[in-house]
Design a protein around this motif. Structure first.
Motif, PDB file in Angstrom:
ATOM      1  N   THR A  23      81.421  22.356   5.887  1.00 52.64           N
ATOM      2  CA  THR A  23      80.967  23.808   6.090  1.00 52.64           C
ATOM      3  C   THR A  23      80.314  24.146   4.706  1.00 52.64           C
ATOM      4  N   GLU A  24      81.010  23.881   3.638  1.00 51.11           N
ATOM      5  CA  GLU A  24      80.214  24.061   2.436  1.00 51.11           C
ATOM      6  C   GLU A  24      78.841  23.508   2.289  1.00 51.11           C
ATOM      7  N   ALA A  25      78.920  22.200   2.716  1.00 52.14           N
ATOM      8  CA  ALA A  25      77.409  21.816   2.490  1.00 52.14           C
ATOM      9  C   ALA A  25      76.436  22.348   3.471  1.00 52.14           C
ATOM     10  N   PHE A  26      76.839  22.730   4.725  1.00 53.84           N
ATOM     11  CA  PHE A  26      75.808  23.356   5.563  1.00 53.84           C
ATOM     12  C   PHE A  26      75.455  24.645   5.167  1.00 53.84           C
ATOM     13  N   VAL A  27      76.143  25.572   4.321  1.00 53.61           N
ATOM     14  CA  VAL A  27      76.161  26.740   3.959  1.00 53.61           C
ATOM     15  C   VAL A  27      75.100  26.740   2.897  1.00 53.61           C
ATOM     16  N   ARG A  28      75.514  25.710   2.158  1.00 53.54           N
ATOM     17  CA  ARG A  28      74.592  25.893   0.743  1.00 53.54           C
ATOM     18  C   ARG A  28      73.325  25.334   0.963  1.00 53.54           C
ATOM     19  N   GLU A  32      71.490  16.621  -4.013  1.00 55.11           N
ATOM     20  CA  GLU A  32      71.368  18.122  -3.926  1.00 55.11           C
ATOM     21  C   GLU A  32      72.414  18.909  -3.917  1.00 55.11           C
ATOM     22  N   LEU A  33      73.700  18.484  -3.510  1.00 50.01           N
ATOM     23  CA  LEU A  33      74.713  19.364  -3.320  1.00 50.01           C
ATOM     24  C   LEU A  33      75.630  19.021  -4.679  1.00 50.01           C
ATOM     25  N   THR A  34      75.695  17.841  -5.331  1.00 52.40           N
ATOM     26  CA  THR A  34      76.399  17.922  -6.709  1.00 52.40           C
ATOM     27  C   THR A  34      75.598  17.660  -7.896  1.00 52.40           C
TER      28      THR A  34
END
Length: 1081
Positions: free
Chosen positions: A262-267, A640-642
């Motif tokens: 969920t966090e990945a999708f939102v970011r 991208e995320l980290t």
């Protein structure tokens, strides 16, 4: 060369025969644009192979089937005899340590050896990184990796076993080096596969389909099934000896992992990298969902073929190209077009021709009238049309064809969806076809065209038909509103990471493919129309008094409904109470959650201790077929995320194929369960598995015939250690691996060889004083010095092989040391020493025995430690037996946490001269044994003379006792007057052999054969060998030998030819020596 994805290969072929008569320029553009569902991904990543045409693929497939179905009398299959099964019968509670003081069994039995060790390792916490601080040899370094999470629905096959064997060898090696090791197990929820399995189960057991349940009720059924059946893979991993930290086991639908998704999708939405749009996707009408290209199989058709399709009672015709005409509007004439999918003509919106095609020069800007919808179809021009193919005119169906969709964007053409998500025709087609199933509509359309005299014929046409691997349904390209990930910028960064050296790809030849693919990557559709999976955390917004339409959707996203509501209120400047939210019912593509694995498994987005310690992962090891499905997506999402790459190195291994070169696949019925190789299985049970596989009837026949040929008696019990060692002995970084169970069986024999060597060692230690420590053990005799130096060199080879990830060089070095140095040579050579034979002085004999015993003990225990990463069960069992004879104060409780041997410990054991000289000694022993065999002296121990030069005499004198022992010689005489060796000359009546083209060996023959008889035997052998060599060479002279014959086969043939040439040379040397002696007499 970059190969196209299975998806593209399949549908580009369909485009051509539809006919997609686009020019090469457009086809290149399509390669770049690709399919928005899943980026163009190679199905076979071997760069040494060129893309094959459909005809070539079909020809190879038929050749393989013919090879399987032919009754080759020379192919006797796997030959083996039953071995005595020995079981561990002492009482043992789960997690307790085995009693290794029990009598050592006479022979190796996998069942006995493997019993109990894994549970003890697990209970002791040896696989946990927390164990690191307890080890005296620990270093301040970490090693982390994740296992490629297998599908929760499936079971592991030998391809998975190769992954486990390689990764576990690396993890165990680093752990023994003192690294803080974390290897995380995991399982993927496998959205489509799991939902399909459970749907079939419910239909079979309860007679209900999914739609008869509410979403919540159905998901409860899935979770119930998962909890009952989902641990089978974990059982297999334990059976394979995988040293995973089970306390950190990770399932992609666990609450923590779901939060990360969920966090990945939102970011990604917040940063604009995820967007919602309309695009063509791979659609399975049976599943009523978009699917990824890994779930699309290619069915190569050579022409007209009748196939079973889900939902149809009769077989459906494919591989046919239909030509029909569109009448021109307002004038006489027609434009003929061709297609393999005539049912899509209801969605045609235009006809395209090349602007320079003289046949259509006068028709530019004119129209044709659709015969069924009365719609006017403009005749448009585009230079991408290939006027040399077919009629030179192309029907455009943008809502059902990828290249047409591309052209419709450029020409602003409408897009009419005529096939619905359930596979029936839509209302756009008119009442006569609305609700009719697509392939039934195909026949009705052809009939209607005939009635209107617009049908112009049909003919066979080769094509590649895309099939859903989960449902067996024919894939339909459909226009759908979906969520997409923008990949271009992330792809560029992934390419840059490799070019800058931040990410190392091993082997490096995949780097070119990596760059080519990621430089042209298309956007990735992540929507799936399923219930099982991570429901997309996006919400459609409805505001009070608003007019939300399909064309003007309003969406927000959030970590929770409350957050999404607040976001909507801010975005639309309304009170939160005025917002109505409807969550998107779709779920995310399974590969989206799998792409987060390297950091989500460590607790991301929370800044956990595991994330701080073990991220980025040290390495990712996986099959080369996942380079784009999984690896590229992990790199893009991780960075991208980290803000960091998810791992520093990527190690690819090749695909595992069967002996006929076919990829192991459930659809072919050639998958082998590693547990069947470990524990053994009968032919009947193997065939039963094929019958349960629901294969195509022809594939079932081929699969069962292959089993009969390959395993006429079934598969013998080989054991985990033999399987792991065999898998790691293949060169994994190159050509595909054709796995042979006979090779695994030979590794089981190798296990027994080691078992007998340890039995011998234990018997020796039992009758001797305790061995000295390694640091205090200095070899005394020439043979001691040789074996010590061989061990040093083996350790060095292991160090180099592990560091370069060339595990096959490590296994080869260890196999050679155990078999050809330790067992065949050293153990035999020291038997007289252990019996206190040889030296005149009693004190000297005792000292020699003590040194030999110590050298033997350390050689065995060190080489067991070297083998431990590959053969954990066998080495643990034998090491524990040897442990009482070692230094108990410094010896770890388990071999798996014992320090891995280093050359720095063995520098006092390195004697390069003895090691180099011994090759001459081995050749003398070989020729001496050959002479004894030629003379039929199997029991006698004759004298042997060597006529040689001074340097050779020095070497042979140094190893004189070993030559006598190994060659079964009573006395070894050296005749070299110029070197001061004046032993008596050889007798005139002796058998003669030649070593190194310069040393003449004379074997004393009293009652054996004479020189004339030896000459006759050698001449006969020479004649036979020359004939064999001629035949072997003739096979290499066939046209296109290099291109037709696989590298491995060519290498084996070259090795045989070289060996035959060498033997011929040796025989000629012997004959020449005999002739010289005859002349001297």
């Amino acid at each position: 060369m970059l190969k196209r994805s299975r998806f593209q290969d399949m549908w580009k072929c369909v485009h051509v025969v539809s006919p997609r008569i686009w020019s090469r320029d457009l086809q290149r553009a399509l390669s770049t644009w690709g399919c928005r569902l899943c980026s163009q991904t190679p199905s076979n990543t071997q760069p040494s192979h060129h893309p094959r045409t459909q005809a070539e693929k079909a020809k190879r497939r038929r050749a393989r089937e013919k090879a399987i179905l032919s009754s080759d009398v020379n192919d006797v299959g796997l030959s083996w005899s039953d071995k005595e099964k020995i079981t561990y019968n002492a009482a043992l509670l789960p997690g307790e340590k085995k009693d290794t003081t029990l009598p050592f069994p006479q022979s190796y039995s996998p069942e006995y050896v493997e019993f109990g060790w894994y549970q003890w390792w697990e209970k002791q916490g040896f696989f946990s990184p927390e164990q690191h601080s307890k080890q005296p040899h620990s270093v301040d370094k970490y090693f982390s990796l994740c296992i490629p999470p297998p599908n929760v629905t499936g079971t592991l096959h030998l391809g998975h076993a190769l992954t486990v064997a390689i990764e576990d060898a690396l993890a165990r090696w680093r752990r023994m080096q003192g690294y803080k090791v974390l290897w995380v197990p995991g399982c993927d929820h496998a959205g489509i596969a799991t939902q399909s399995v459970v749907e079939r189960k419910l239909l079979r057991e309860q007679g209900k389909c999914r739609q008869e349940y509410s979403r919540e009720e159905f998901l409860k059924q899935v979770w119930r099934w998962k909890n009952e059946k989902g641990d089978e893979i974990y059982h297999q991993l334990r059976k394979l000896g995988a040293s995973l930290d089970w306390s950190r086991a990770c399932f992609t639908m666990d609450p923590g992992f779901s939060s990360a998704v969920t966090e990945a999708f939102v970011r990604l939405c917040d940063s604009g990298l995820i967007y919602r749009s309309e695009g063509l996707v791979n659609w399975s009408c049976a599943l009523e969902s978009a699917i990824s290209d890994i779930e699309v199989d290619s069915n190569e058709l050579s022409g007209r073929t009748l196939l079973s399709v889900p939902g149809y009672q009769q077989k459906v015709e494919f591989g046919i190209m239909v030509t029909f005409a569109y009448p021109l509007e307002g004038q006489e004439g027609e434009v003929a077009v061709s297609t393999t999918r005539p049912e899509t003509m209801l969605g045609d919106v235009a006809i395209a021709v090349h602007p320079d095609d003289p046949r259509y020069k006068d028709l530019h800007g004119k129209h044709c009238r659709h015969p069924f919808t009365e719609r006017l179809l403009p005749i448009v021009t585009d230079s991408m049309v290939d006027m040399t193919f077919g009629t030179g005119a192309v029907k455009l169906t943008p809502a059902h064809d990828h290249s047409d969709f591309l052209l419709s964007q450029r020409l602003s053409l409408p897009r009419l969806t005529v096939i619905g998500g359930d596979g029936t025709m839509t209302s756009v087609c008119g009442q006569w076809l609305e609700g009719v199933k697509r392939f039934d509509a195909r026949e009705q359309v052809i009939t209607a065209l005939m009635e209107r005299k617009l049908f112009r014929g049909k003919k066979d046409h080769p094509m590649s038909l895309p099939i859903c691997s989960r449902s067996g349904d024919v894939i339909e390209p459909l226009l759908k509103k979906q969520w997409f990930v923008r990949c271009q910028e992330m792809g560029k960064k992934a390419v840059q990471a490799v070019e800058d050296g931040d990410l190392q790809i091993i082997p490096p030849f995949y780097s070119k493919m990596w760059k080519s693919w990621l430089s042209n990557i298309s956007d990735w559709c992540i929507s799936r129309q399923l219930w099982w999976g991570h429901q997309i955390p996006a919400y459609r917004v409805t505001l009070q008094n608003s007019k939300d339409t399909e064309e003007q959707e309003q969406w927000v996203w959030g970590r929770s409904v409350a957050e999404a509501r607040q976001r909507a209120a801010v975005k639309f400047e309304v009170n939160p109470d005025a917002v109505t939210l409807t969550q998107d019912p779709d779920v995310l593509d399974t590969w989206f959650s799998s792409g987060l694995f390297p950091f989500a498994m460590l607790g991301w987005p929370q800044q956990t201790e595991d994330l701080k310690q073990f991220y980025p992962n040290s390495i990712l090891e996986t099959g080369s077929d996942l380079i784009f499905f999984w690896v590229a997506r992990m790199v893009m999402l991780g960075r991208e995320l980290t803000g960091q790459l998810p791992f520093k190195q990527v190690l690819f291994h090749s695909l595992v194929r069967d002996k006929y070169g076919r990829k192991m696949s459930k659809s072919l019925g050639n998958v082998i369960d590693p547990l069947d190789v470990i524990s053994g299985i009968s032919l009947e049970s193997l065939q039963e598995k094929v019958k349960e596989g629901n294969l195509d009837p022809r594939e079932s026949v081929v699969a069962m015939e292959a089993q009969k040929k390959d395993f006429p008696k079934g598969i013998p019990e080989c054991g985990t250690d033999a399987l792991r060692f065999a898998l790691c002995s293949y060169k994994a970084q190159g050509e595909d691996i054709s796995l042979s169970v006979s090779h695994v069986l030979s590794c089981r024999h190798f296990c027994n060889k080691m078992w007998q060597a340890v039995r011998f060692t234990l018997a020796t230690l039992h009758d001797a004083s305790l061995p000295t420590s390694l640091a205090e053990t200095y070899p005394l005799s020439s043979m001691d010095r040789w074996i010590c130096s061989r061990l040093y060199s083996t350790v060095q080879q292991c160090e180099r092989g592990f560091e370069s990830f060339e595990l096959h060089t490590v296994t080869s070095a260890l196999h050679s040391f155990w078999l050809h140095s330790l067992c065949d040579v050293y153990l035999e050579s020291i038997k007289p020493v252990l019996k206190c034979e040889g030296s005149d002085s009693e004190e000297q004999r005792v000292r020699e025995r003590q040194v030999a015993t110590s050298v033997l003990y350390h050689s065995v225990s060190i080489s067991l430690a070297l083998l431990s990463p590959f053969m954990p069960f066998l080495t643990e069992e034998m090491w524990q037996r040897l442990r009482p004879y070692g230094d108990s104060d410094r010896t770890s409780t388990s071999l798996c946490v014992q320090p891995y041997p280093k050359t720095s410990q063995l520098e006092h054991w390195y004697f390069p001269k003895e090691e180099a000289d011994f090759s001459l000694v081995q050749e003398v022993v070989r020729v001496a044994r050959l002479l004894r065999a030629q003379c039929q002296m199997t029991k006698e121990r004759p004298d042997l003379w060597a006529v040689c030069g001074p340097d050779q005499a020095e070497t042979l004198l140094h190893f004189r006792s070993a030559i006598c022992t190994l060659g079964r010689i009573s006395a070894f005489h050296l005749h070299c007057p110029e070197g001061g060796f004046t032993d008596s000359p050889p007798p005139k009546t002796s058998a003669v052999g030649v070593v190194d083209h310069s040393i003449r060996l004379h074997l004393s023959v009293q009652n054996g054969i004479n020189a004339d008889k030896q000459r006759a035997i050698l001449s006969q052998r020479k004649e036979k060998l020359a004939s064999k060599l001629k035949q072997a060479l003739a096979r290499t002279y066939v046209p296109n030998y290099t291109e037709k014959v696989p590298d491995k086969v060519r290498q084996e043939t070259e090795n045989k030819i070289t060996a035959m040439k060498q033997e011929l040379k040796n025989i000629e040397d012997q004959l020449l020596a005999l002739e010289e002696i005859r002349k001297e007499v």
